[in-house]
Design a protein around this motif. Structure first.
Motif, PDB file in Angstrom:
ATOM      1  N   GLU A  50      31.971 -55.370  18.030  1.00  0.00           N
ATOM      2  CA  GLU A  50      32.213 -54.421  19.122  1.00  0.00           C
ATOM      3  C   GLU A  50      31.009 -53.552  19.465  1.00  0.00           C
ATOM      4  O   GLU A  50      30.973 -52.905  20.503  1.00  0.00           O
ATOM      5  N   ARG A  51      29.983 -53.540  18.638  1.00  0.00           N
ATOM      6  CA  ARG A  51      28.802 -52.702  18.877  1.00  0.00           C
ATOM      7  C   ARG A  51      27.980 -53.257  20.026  1.00  0.00           C
ATOM      8  O   ARG A  51      27.808 -54.458  20.165  1.00  0.00           O
ATOM      9  N   ARG A  52      27.473 -52.366  20.857  1.00  0.00           N
ATOM     10  CA  ARG A  52      26.609 -52.763  21.967  1.00  0.00           C
ATOM     11  C   ARG A  52      25.330 -51.942  21.929  1.00  0.00           C
ATOM     12  O   ARG A  52      25.366 -50.718  21.951  1.00  0.00           O
ATOM     13  N   LYS A  53      24.221 -52.630  21.872  1.00  0.00           N
ATOM     14  CA  LYS A  53      22.910 -52.014  22.049  1.00  0.00           C
ATOM     15  C   LYS A  53      22.609 -52.104  23.545  1.00  0.00           C
ATOM     16  O   LYS A  53      23.189 -52.928  24.254  1.00  0.00           O
ATOM     17  N   THR A  54      21.692 -51.284  24.042  1.00  0.00           N
ATOM     18  CA  THR A  54      21.422 -51.260  25.476  1.00  0.00           C
ATOM     19  C   THR A  54      19.932 -51.315  25.765  1.00  0.00           C
ATOM     20  O   THR A  54      19.148 -50.604  25.148  1.00  0.00           O
ATOM     21  N   TRP A  55      19.574 -52.176  26.679  1.00  0.00           N
ATOM     22  CA  TRP A  55      18.255 -52.169  27.298  1.00  0.00           C
ATOM     23  C   TRP A  55      18.467 -51.823  28.753  1.00  0.00           C
ATOM     24  O   TRP A  55      19.465 -52.223  29.363  1.00  0.00           O
ATOM     25  N   LEU A  56      17.535 -51.100  29.327  1.00  0.00           N
ATOM     26  CA  LEU A  56      17.581 -50.780  30.745  1.00  0.00           C
ATOM     27  C   LEU A  56      16.638 -51.720  31.485  1.00  0.00           C
ATOM     28  O   LEU A  56      15.601 -52.104  30.940  1.00  0.00           O
ATOM     29  N   ALA A  57      16.995 -52.088  32.706  1.00  0.00           N
ATOM     30  CA  ALA A  57      16.168 -53.018  33.468  1.00  0.00           C
ATOM     31  C   ALA A  57      16.046 -52.593  34.923  1.00  0.00           C
ATOM     32  O   ALA A  57      17.012 -52.111  35.513  1.00  0.00           O
ATOM     33  N   CYS A  58      14.856 -52.790  35.466  1.00  0.00           N
ATOM     34  CA  CYS A  58      14.675 -52.636  36.904  1.00  0.00           C
ATOM     35  C   CYS A  58      15.110 -53.954  37.552  1.00  0.00           C
ATOM     36  O   CYS A  58      15.368 -54.944  36.860  1.00  0.00           O
ATOM     37  N   ALA A  59      15.177 -53.983  38.859  1.00  0.00           N
ATOM     38  CA  ALA A  59      15.607 -55.192  39.565  1.00  0.00           C
ATOM     39  C   ALA A  59      14.678 -56.372  39.278  1.00  0.00           C
ATOM     40  O   ALA A  59      15.131 -57.509  39.158  1.00  0.00           O
ATOM     41  N   ASP A  60      13.386 -56.119  39.141  1.00  0.00           N
ATOM     42  CA  ASP A  60      12.412 -57.195  38.913  1.00  0.00           C
ATOM     43  C   ASP A  60      12.518 -57.827  37.526  1.00  0.00           C
ATOM     44  O   ASP A  60      12.169 -58.990  37.357  1.00  0.00           O
ATOM     45  N   HIS A  61      12.961 -57.090  36.523  1.00  0.00           N
ATOM     46  CA  HIS A  61      12.966 -57.595  35.146  1.00  0.00           C
ATOM     47  C   HIS A  61      14.344 -57.888  34.576  1.00  0.00           C
ATOM     48  O   HIS A  61      14.456 -58.330  33.429  1.00  0.00           O
ATOM     49  N   ARG A  62      15.380 -57.662  35.347  1.00  0.00           N
ATOM     50  CA  ARG A  62      16.743 -57.890  34.853  1.00  0.00           C
ATOM     51  C   ARG A  62      16.923 -59.316  34.330  1.00  0.00           C
ATOM     52  O   ARG A  62      17.360 -59.535  33.197  1.00  0.00           O
ATOM     53  N   GLU A  63      16.589 -60.290  35.142  1.00  0.00           N
ATOM     54  CA  GLU A  63      16.802 -61.691  34.770  1.00  0.00           C
ATOM     55  C   GLU A  63      15.972 -62.082  33.540  1.00  0.00           C
ATOM     56  O   GLU A  63      16.473 -62.767  32.647  1.00  0.00           O
ATOM     57  N   ASP A  64      14.724 -61.638  33.469  1.00  0.00           N
ATOM     58  CA  ASP A  64      13.870 -61.955  32.313  1.00  0.00           C
ATOM     59  C   ASP A  64      14.462 -61.415  31.009  1.00  0.00           C
ATOM     60  O   ASP A  64      14.490 -62.113  29.994  1.00  0.00           O
ATOM     61  N   LEU A  65      14.931 -60.176  31.049  1.00  0.00           N
ATOM     62  CA  LEU A  65      15.499 -59.573  29.840  1.00  0.00           C
ATOM     63  C   LEU A  65      16.809 -60.251  29.447  1.00  0.00           C
ATOM     64  O   LEU A  65      17.066 -60.480  28.258  1.00  0.00           O
ATOM     65  N   GLU A  66      17.639 -60.590  30.437  1.00  0.00           N
ATOM     66  CA  GLU A  66      18.886 -61.307  30.147  1.00  0.00           C
ATOM     67  C   GLU A  66      18.594 -62.674  29.526  1.00  0.00           C
ATOM     68  O   GLU A  66      19.262 -63.083  28.566  1.00  0.00           O
ATOM     69  N   GLN A  67      17.601 -63.387  30.049  1.00  0.00           N
ATOM     70  CA  GLN A  67      17.253 -64.703  29.507  1.00  0.00           C
ATOM     71  C   GLN A  67      16.721 -64.586  28.083  1.00  0.00           C
ATOM     72  O   GLN A  67      17.048 -65.410  27.224  1.00  0.00           O
ATOM     73  N   PHE A  68      15.891 -63.590  27.827  1.00  0.00           N
ATOM     74  CA  PHE A  68      15.353 -63.375  26.490  1.00  0.00           C
ATOM     75  C   PHE A  68      16.488 -63.163  25.484  1.00  0.00           C
ATOM     76  O   PHE A  68      16.527 -63.785  24.421  1.00  0.00           O
ATOM     77  N   LEU A  69      17.412 -62.282  25.820  1.00  0.00           N
ATOM     78  CA  LEU A  69      18.544 -62.010  24.928  1.00  0.00           C
ATOM     79  C   LEU A  69      19.502 -63.194  24.858  1.00  0.00           C
ATOM     80  O   LEU A  69      20.020 -63.523  23.782  1.00  0.00           O
ATOM     81  N   GLY A  70      19.740 -63.856  25.988  1.00  0.00           N
ATOM     82  CA  GLY A  70      20.646 -64.992  26.022  1.00  0.00           C
ATOM     83  C   GLY A  70      20.159 -66.156  25.173  1.00  0.00           C
ATOM     84  O   GLY A  70      20.953 -66.840  24.517  1.00  0.00           O
ATOM     85  N   ALA A  71      18.869 -66.400  25.163  1.00  0.00           N
ATOM     86  CA  ALA A  71      18.306 -67.496  24.376  1.00  0.00           C
ATOM     87  C   ALA A  71      18.542 -67.291  22.884  1.00  0.00           C
ATOM     88  O   ALA A  71      18.570 -68.253  22.121  1.00  0.00           O
TER      89      ALA A  71
END
Length: 92
Positions: A50-71
């Motif tokens: 249930e724990r959630r860590k958080t990263w903040l993203a601008c519009a330009d980097h949202r997809e890159d950060l999601e892909q990094f975490l998703g991989a």
């Protein structure tokens, strides 16, 4: 003007808070753009489900950060910054 023993650049007795950004900034290294998204994730090897860590993203980097975490199997969800309270929980 007096300075503290550690050589602080702020005068002794100054009640001004330390300098910092006025707005929330993107978590991508080197990016100083305003954040627009809250990317929530956890590492199942060290965090409870249930724990959630958080990263903040601008519009330009949202997809890159999601892909990094998703991989790595860490990404859980992404919510607009305006739709989340300071604790990172989505408002109803």
């Amino acid at each position: 003007m007096e300075f503290d023993l550690l050589g602080s650049l702020s005068p002794r007795g100054s009640e001004a808070p330390p300098a910092g950004p006025d707005t929330l900034q993107c978590s991508r290294k080197g990016c100083r753009a305003d954040a627009a998204w809250r990317i929530r994730w956890n590492n199942p090897r060290i965090h409870t489900p249930e724990r959630r860590k958080t990263w903040l993203a601008c519009a330009d980097h949202r997809e890159d950060l999601e892909q990094f975490l998703g991989a790595r199997g860490f990404w859980k969800d992404t919510v607009p910054l305006a739709a989340a309270d300071p604790a990172g929980e989505q408002q109803e």
